[in-house]
Design a protein around this motif. Sequence first.
Motif, PDB file in Angstrom:
ATOM      1  N   LEU A 184       0.791  -1.358   0.008  1.00  0.00           N
ATOM      2  CA  LEU A 184      -0.401  -0.269  -0.014  1.00  0.00           C
ATOM      3  C   LEU A 184       0.823   0.946  -0.604  1.00  0.00           C
ATOM      4  O   LEU A 184       0.292   2.181  -0.750  1.00  0.00           O
ATOM      5  N   THR A 185       1.888   1.048   0.916  1.00  0.00           N
ATOM      6  CA  THR A 185       2.949   2.221   0.759  1.00  0.00           C
ATOM      7  C   THR A 185       3.810   2.511  -0.700  1.00  0.00           C
ATOM      8  O   THR A 185       3.758   3.598  -0.924  1.00  0.00           O
ATOM      9  N   THR A 186       3.685   1.581  -1.123  1.00  0.00           N
ATOM     10  CA  THR A 186       4.074   1.823  -2.186  1.00  0.00           C
ATOM     11  C   THR A 186       3.259   2.374  -3.584  1.00  0.00           C
ATOM     12  O   THR A 186       3.282   2.859  -4.470  1.00  0.00           O
ATOM     13  N   LEU A 187       2.296   1.590  -3.953  1.00  0.00           N
ATOM     14  CA  LEU A 187       1.232   2.292  -3.828  1.00  0.00           C
ATOM     15  C   LEU A 187       0.736   3.397  -4.177  1.00  0.00           C
ATOM     16  O   LEU A 187       0.439   3.916  -4.776  1.00  0.00           O
ATOM     17  N   VAL A 188       0.736   4.503  -3.196  1.00  0.00           N
ATOM     18  CA  VAL A 188       0.314   5.476  -2.475  1.00  0.00           C
ATOM     19  C   VAL A 188       2.139   6.443  -3.117  1.00  0.00           C
ATOM     20  O   VAL A 188       1.894   7.555  -4.094  1.00  0.00           O
ATOM     21  N   TRP A 189       2.947   6.505  -2.722  1.00  0.00           N
ATOM     22  CA  TRP A 189       4.048   7.028  -3.281  1.00  0.00           C
ATOM     23  C   TRP A 189       4.482   6.929  -5.057  1.00  0.00           C
ATOM     24  O   TRP A 189       4.619   7.244  -5.459  1.00  0.00           O
ATOM     25  N   THR A 190       4.024   5.444  -5.551  1.00  0.00           N
ATOM     26  CA  THR A 190       4.073   5.016  -7.022  1.00  0.00           C
ATOM     27  C   THR A 190       3.055   6.382  -7.434  1.00  0.00           C
ATOM     28  O   THR A 190       3.451   6.263  -8.880  1.00  0.00           O
ATOM     29  N   SER A 191       1.864   6.115  -7.199  1.00  0.00           N
ATOM     30  CA  SER A 191       1.032   7.397  -7.659  1.00  0.00           C
ATOM     31  C   SER A 191       0.976   8.294  -8.073  1.00  0.00           C
ATOM     32  O   SER A 191       1.050   9.074  -8.925  1.00  0.00           O
ATOM     33  N   VAL A 192       1.535   9.124  -6.700  1.00  0.00           N
ATOM     34  CA  VAL A 192       1.997  10.717  -6.211  1.00  0.00           C
ATOM     35  C   VAL A 192       3.415  10.484  -7.374  1.00  0.00           C
ATOM     36  O   VAL A 192       3.019  11.365  -7.977  1.00  0.00           O
ATOM     37  N   ILE A 193       4.088  10.375  -7.783  1.00  0.00           N
ATOM     38  CA  ILE A 193       5.453  10.189  -8.432  1.00  0.00           C
ATOM     39  C   ILE A 193       5.153   9.753  -9.712  1.00  0.00           C
ATOM     40  O   ILE A 193       5.524  10.714 -10.907  1.00  0.00           O
ATOM     41  N   SER A 194       4.573   9.458 -10.534  1.00  0.00           N
ATOM     42  CA  SER A 194       2.956   9.369 -11.449  1.00  0.00           C
ATOM     43  C   SER A 194       2.711  10.293 -11.921  1.00  0.00           C
ATOM     44  O   SER A 194       2.958  11.121 -13.154  1.00  0.00           O
ATOM     45  N   ALA A 195       2.387  11.300 -11.364  1.00  0.00           N
ATOM     46  CA  ALA A 195       1.026  11.860 -11.490  1.00  0.00           C
ATOM     47  C   ALA A 195       1.998  13.673 -11.079  1.00  0.00           C
ATOM     48  O   ALA A 195       2.001  14.051 -11.471  1.00  0.00           O
ATOM     49  N   VAL A 196       3.039  13.682 -10.338  1.00  0.00           N
ATOM     50  CA  VAL A 196       3.907  14.385 -10.449  1.00  0.00           C
ATOM     51  C   VAL A 196       4.442  15.069 -11.253  1.00  0.00           C
ATOM     52  O   VAL A 196       5.020  15.687 -12.383  1.00  0.00           O
ATOM     53  N   SER A 197       4.969  13.523 -11.736  1.00  0.00           N
ATOM     54  CA  SER A 197       6.273  13.563 -13.220  1.00  0.00           C
ATOM     55  C   SER A 197       4.814  13.612 -14.758  1.00  0.00           C
ATOM     56  O   SER A 197       5.634  14.703 -15.489  1.00  0.00           O
ATOM     57  N   ALA A 221      -2.953  14.677 -20.156  1.00  0.00           N
ATOM     58  CA  ALA A 221      -2.055  13.571 -18.939  1.00  0.00           C
ATOM     59  C   ALA A 221      -1.834  14.950 -17.386  1.00  0.00           C
ATOM     60  O   ALA A 221      -1.884  13.781 -16.621  1.00  0.00           O
ATOM     61  N   ILE A 222      -2.458  15.903 -17.521  1.00  0.00           N
ATOM     62  CA  ILE A 222      -2.702  16.745 -16.968  1.00  0.00           C
ATOM     63  C   ILE A 222      -4.172  15.786 -15.678  1.00  0.00           C
ATOM     64  O   ILE A 222      -4.451  15.959 -13.911  1.00  0.00           O
ATOM     65  N   PHE A 223      -5.405  15.850 -16.661  1.00  0.00           N
ATOM     66  CA  PHE A 223      -6.662  15.664 -16.075  1.00  0.00           C
ATOM     67  C   PHE A 223      -6.773  14.467 -15.319  1.00  0.00           C
ATOM     68  O   PHE A 223      -6.939  13.582 -14.600  1.00  0.00           O
ATOM     69  N   THR A 224      -5.020  12.789 -15.822  1.00  0.00           N
ATOM     70  CA  THR A 224      -5.807  12.007 -15.415  1.00  0.00           C
ATOM     71  C   THR A 224      -4.375  11.891 -14.327  1.00  0.00           C
ATOM     72  O   THR A 224      -4.612  10.850 -13.790  1.00  0.00           O
ATOM     73  N   ALA A 225      -3.644  12.839 -14.390  1.00  0.00           N
ATOM     74  CA  ALA A 225      -2.496  12.788 -12.927  1.00  0.00           C
ATOM     75  C   ALA A 225      -3.600  13.600 -12.184  1.00  0.00           C
ATOM     76  O   ALA A 225      -3.786  12.740 -10.659  1.00  0.00           O
ATOM     77  N   VAL A 226      -4.308  14.186 -11.753  1.00  0.00           N
ATOM     78  CA  VAL A 226      -4.777  14.981 -10.834  1.00  0.00           C
ATOM     79  C   VAL A 226      -6.836  13.935 -10.967  1.00  0.00           C
ATOM     80  O   VAL A 226      -6.514  13.430  -9.185  1.00  0.00           O
ATOM     81  N   CYS A 227      -6.972  13.359 -11.035  1.00  0.00           N
ATOM     82  CA  CYS A 227      -7.433  12.181 -10.721  1.00  0.00           C
ATOM     83  C   CYS A 227      -6.751  10.959 -10.150  1.00  0.00           C
ATOM     84  O   CYS A 227      -7.071  10.261  -8.967  1.00  0.00           O
ATOM     85  N   LEU A 228      -5.528  10.869 -10.679  1.00  0.00           N
ATOM     86  CA  LEU A 228      -4.730   9.781  -9.930  1.00  0.00           C
ATOM     87  C   LEU A 228      -4.994  10.002  -8.529  1.00  0.00           C
ATOM     88  O   LEU A 228      -4.489   9.815  -7.661  1.00  0.00           O
ATOM     89  N   LEU A 229      -4.038  11.189  -8.228  1.00  0.00           N
ATOM     90  CA  LEU A 229      -3.709  12.318  -7.369  1.00  0.00           C
ATOM     91  C   LEU A 229      -5.454  12.533  -6.148  1.00  0.00           C
ATOM     92  O   LEU A 229      -4.885  11.648  -4.781  1.00  0.00           O
ATOM     93  N   VAL A 230      -6.066  11.899  -6.589  1.00  0.00           N
ATOM     94  CA  VAL A 230      -7.130  12.979  -6.096  1.00  0.00           C
ATOM     95  C   VAL A 230      -7.792  11.027  -5.383  1.00  0.00           C
ATOM     96  O   VAL A 230      -7.980  11.178  -3.570  1.00  0.00           O
ATOM     97  N   PHE A 231      -8.040  10.077  -6.011  1.00  0.00           N
ATOM     98  CA  PHE A 231      -8.144   8.753  -5.188  1.00  0.00           C
ATOM     99  C   PHE A 231      -7.464   8.095  -4.807  1.00  0.00           C
ATOM    100  O   PHE A 231      -7.203   7.275  -3.964  1.00  0.00           O
ATOM    101  N   THR A 232      -5.921   8.999  -5.016  1.00  0.00           N
ATOM    102  CA  THR A 232      -4.899   8.091  -3.957  1.00  0.00           C
ATOM    103  C   THR A 232      -4.617   8.522  -2.770  1.00  0.00           C
ATOM    104  O   THR A 232      -4.559   8.101  -1.575  1.00  0.00           O
ATOM    105  N   LEU A 233      -5.737  10.269  -2.320  1.00  0.00           N
ATOM    106  CA  LEU A 233      -5.524  10.224  -0.882  1.00  0.00           C
ATOM    107  C   LEU A 233      -6.364   9.698  -0.567  1.00  0.00           C
ATOM    108  O   LEU A 233      -6.747   9.784   0.770  1.00  0.00           O
ATOM    109  N   CYS A 234      -8.100   9.198  -1.426  1.00  0.00           N
ATOM    110  CA  CYS A 234      -8.337   7.985  -0.636  1.00  0.00           C
ATOM    111  C   CYS A 234      -8.025   7.109  -0.031  1.00  0.00           C
ATOM    112  O   CYS A 234      -9.344   6.285   0.296  1.00  0.00           O
ATOM    113  N   VAL A 235      -7.033   6.583  -0.876  1.00  0.00           N
ATOM    114  CA  VAL A 235      -7.121   4.706  -0.608  1.00  0.00           C
ATOM    115  C   VAL A 235      -5.643   4.190   0.242  1.00  0.00           C
ATOM    116  O   VAL A 235      -6.085   3.568   0.721  1.00  0.00           O
TER     117      VAL A 235
END
Length: 211
Positions: free
Chosen positions: A29-42, A110-124
């Motif tokens: 789960l920690t890896t999920l959160v960090w990789t999602s954040v890194i993907s969105a930021v990149s 890419a920005i749209f999908t990144a924002v969605c990814l960040l929002v759902f990462t905060l929820c998970v």
Amino acid sequence: MSQYQVAPAPVGPRRAARANRAVRRPGTLTTLVWTSVISAVSAIVGAVLVFAGGNDMADENIRDVIDDHPDVVGLPSNTTAADIKTLSGPIWDELVSDRAGALAARAGFAIFTAVCLLVFTLCVRKKAATWARVFITISGVIALFPHVLILGDYEPESVMAFSFVALLTVLVAVVCAWLPATNRYARDQKAPPPAAMPYGAPAPSHDRMPY
């Protein structure tokens, strides 16, 4: 016959705390959160580079493509960007404008999908809710499309580098979202904590033994 009531074992503060202690979060789960954040930021950084570069980046990108891969745009192998730009200024400007529009469209997606990814990462991140992991998976799969287009279309190297990182990390995030450890943690979070019997409470009837 008399009955003797067996007193329950005392439940002190430490034992009650252990009973109510939250399940330890798994590394998946920690890896999920960090990789999602890194993907969105990149993805966001790469998109910002595109918007900041504008027509200048598109101009340089077209010249690089024509100089290195003229066959990609249907030109003879010995054609250079300087030749095209000298012979047809207005056509070149239109080509640059079209290229800038294509780069900006992919960057916006890419920005749209990144924002969605960040929002759902905060929820998970706390309880690994199944619905949040489902939406992370959907967002991650959709995010693959602009990054695949970017990596396969000779875009600027800086943009391609961030896009590659975003693509790789979102794949890792999607896999981690459904690994057994993550699923088990989500189930444990749904289960109610075991009730601790207070000290001195009467024993249940099945604990009463005849004496």
